[in-house]
Design a protein around this motif. Structure first.
Motif, short mmCIF file in Angstrom:
data_model
loop_
_atom_site.label_atom_id
_atom_site.label_comp_id
_atom_site.label_asym_id
_atom_site.label_seq_id
_atom_site.Cartn_x
_atom_site.Cartn_y
_atom_site.Cartn_z
N PHE A 11 36.18 46.61 23.89
CA PHE A 11 36.77 45.56 23.87
C PHE A 11 35.54 44.80 22.87
O PHE A 11 35.08 43.25 23.73
N ALA A 19 41.61 41.18 12.94
CA ALA A 19 41.93 42.27 14.42
C ALA A 19 43.67 42.26 14.00
O ALA A 19 44.27 43.28 15.06
N PHE A 24 45.31 43.77 17.09
CA PHE A 24 44.84 42.38 18.13
C PHE A 24 45.29 41.41 17.81
O PHE A 24 45.83 41.54 16.55
N ILE A 42 46.49 43.52 22.78
CA ILE A 42 46.85 44.42 21.96
C ILE A 42 48.53 45.37 21.83
O ILE A 42 48.68 45.06 23.17
N TYR A 49 46.06 43.56 27.29
CA TYR A 49 44.97 42.76 26.94
C TYR A 49 43.92 42.97 26.87
O TYR A 49 43.14 43.49 27.32
N VAL A 92 39.77 46.23 29.28
CA VAL A 92 40.53 46.15 28.18
C VAL A 92 41.88 46.56 29.22
O VAL A 92 41.88 47.43 29.81
#
Length: 122
Positions: A11, A19, A24, A42, A49, A92
């Motif tokens: 990430f 994003a 994102f 996400i 996240y 992540v």
């Protein structure tokens, strides 16, 4: 009870425009003195996240990532990592939509704790 499934997936902080098109949410960062601690929501499957720490100065440290959410749930990464100046580490948390959450960085050697701003899944 929701089981936390955390994935070691790269990430990196993304610009807001890029994003939004990739699932994102906006990346939110805070300067922690020796670098930037960032988080982003996400969307998709599985939702979660992303957190990252870009170390820009200082000596090598051993740290851990955590995810703290306003719904009183918290999650931990898969274990400690070592990071040196010029490196970026990321993780992540594939935990679904937990509402507003923030990255927590725990510096094991100094027992210091740092937080990113809260983010949500888009």
């Amino acid at each position: 009870m929701l089981a936390a499934v955390c994935a070691a997936v790269p990430f990196t902080g993304l610009s807001s425009a890029h994003a939004a098109s990739s699932g994102f949410g906006p990346t939110q960062c805070t300067n922690i003195g020796n670098g930037q601690l960032c988080a982003a929501g996400i969307s998709g499957s599985p939702a979660g996240y992303g957190v990252s720490y870009k170390k820009t100065k200082g000596s090598t440290v051993t740290a851990r990532f955590y995810l703290d959410c306003r719904n009183d749930k918290s999650y931990s990464d898969n274990g400690s990592f070592t990071i040196s100046q010029g490196q970026t580490k990321s993780f992540v948390f594939s935990v679904g939509n937990q509402g507003a959450c923030r990255a927590k960085l725990y510096d094991i050697g100094n027992a210091d704790v740092y937080y990113s701003p809260y983010v949500s899944i888009p």
